[in-house]
Design a protein around this motif. Structure first.
Motif, PDB file in Angstrom:
ATOM      1  N   ASP A  24      49.644  33.240  31.195  1.00 18.08           N
ATOM      2  CA  ASP A  24      48.998  32.271  32.078  1.00 18.08           C
ATOM      3  C   ASP A  24      48.283  33.085  33.153  1.00 18.08           C
ATOM      4  O   ASP A  24      48.930  33.792  33.931  1.00 18.08           O
ATOM      5  N   ILE A  25      46.961  33.005  33.179  1.00 21.53           N
ATOM      6  CA  ILE A  25      46.175  33.802  34.123  1.00 21.53           C
ATOM      7  C   ILE A  25      45.482  32.852  35.094  1.00 21.53           C
ATOM      8  O   ILE A  25      44.807  31.912  34.683  1.00 21.53           O
ATOM      9  N   ASP A  26      45.683  33.112  36.390  1.00 25.23           N
ATOM     10  CA  ASP A  26      45.079  32.308  37.444  1.00 25.23           C
ATOM     11  C   ASP A  26      44.254  33.236  38.322  1.00 25.23           C
ATOM     12  O   ASP A  26      44.790  34.133  38.974  1.00 25.23           O
ATOM     13  N   ASN A  27      42.952  33.050  38.310  1.00 25.46           N
ATOM     14  CA  ASN A  27      42.035  33.902  39.059  1.00 25.46           C
ATOM     15  C   ASN A  27      41.647  33.187  40.346  1.00 25.46           C
ATOM     16  O   ASN A  27      40.944  32.186  40.317  1.00 25.46           O
ATOM     17  N   LYS A  28      42.108  33.719  41.494  1.00 26.44           N
ATOM     18  CA  LYS A  28      41.775  33.140  42.797  1.00 26.44           C
ATOM     19  C   LYS A  28      41.023  34.187  43.611  1.00 26.44           C
ATOM     20  O   LYS A  28      41.631  34.993  44.318  1.00 26.44           O
ATOM     21  N   GLY A  29      39.719  34.192  43.480  1.00 24.65           N
ATOM     22  CA  GLY A  29      38.903  35.148  44.220  1.00 24.65           C
ATOM     23  C   GLY A  29      39.184  36.568  43.783  1.00 24.65           C
ATOM     24  O   GLY A  29      39.024  36.910  42.619  1.00 24.65           O
ATOM     25  N   SER A  30      39.643  37.386  44.717  1.00 27.11           N
ATOM     26  CA  SER A  30      39.902  38.791  44.400  1.00 27.11           C
ATOM     27  C   SER A  30      41.311  39.012  43.860  1.00 27.11           C
ATOM     28  O   SER A  30      41.667  40.122  43.485  1.00 27.11           O
ATOM     29  N   GLU A  31      42.139  37.959  43.825  1.00 28.76           N
ATOM     30  CA  GLU A  31      43.503  38.084  43.312  1.00 28.76           C
ATOM     31  C   GLU A  31      43.625  37.420  41.946  1.00 28.76           C
ATOM     32  O   GLU A  31      43.055  36.363  41.704  1.00 28.76           O
TER      33      GLU A  31
END
Length: 131
Positions: A75-82
């Motif tokens: 499960d990959i969650d991309n929040k800006g630079s994180e």
């Protein structure tokens, strides 16, 4: 309040709780199957527990058996630079297992992860955390 009304109310609550706890279709009844278990060549016993709170009646109605083959999905969650990376483990009947296998009854350290480019250069690395 009259004694008869109070007694009747208490009796109704007790009967409702008894039905909820002992009814086979109750959401309060969770028959928890034994963990998945197997031994390796060295004789170590490995186990994997199911996540609690799953409605076991859903799996008893399934034609599929609980257990392997297991699907491990990132499960990959991309929040800006994180970027947050987690994983789920699902059995063939749709049941979910807790991350964190046990070896001889002791939880093993969380798995490590590496991000590499096409040439094999490590871009970043880390370790999963439980909970």
């Amino acid at each position: 309040m009259k004694k008869g009304v109070l007694t009747t109310g208490i009796t109704a609550v007790v009967l409702l709780l008894a039905w909820a706890l002992f009814s086979p279709s109750s959401i309060l009844t969770h028959k928890r199957p034994a963990p998945l278990s197997m031994a390796d060549k060295e004789g170590n016993k490995w186990t994997l527990d199911m996540l609690s709170g799953q409605p076991m009646s859903r799996f008893s109605d399934s034609a599929d058996q609980l257990g392997p083959p297991l699907l491990v999905k990132l499960d990959i969650d991309n929040k800006g630079s994180e970027i947050s990376v987690g994983f789920t483990i699902t059995g063939q009947a749709g049941e979910r297992y807790a991350g964190g296998a046990k070896k001889n009854g002791q939880r093993v350290p969380p798995p490590k992860i590496k991000f590499v480019d096409r040439s094999g250069r490590v871009l970043n690395s880390g370790q999963f955390e439980y909970g």
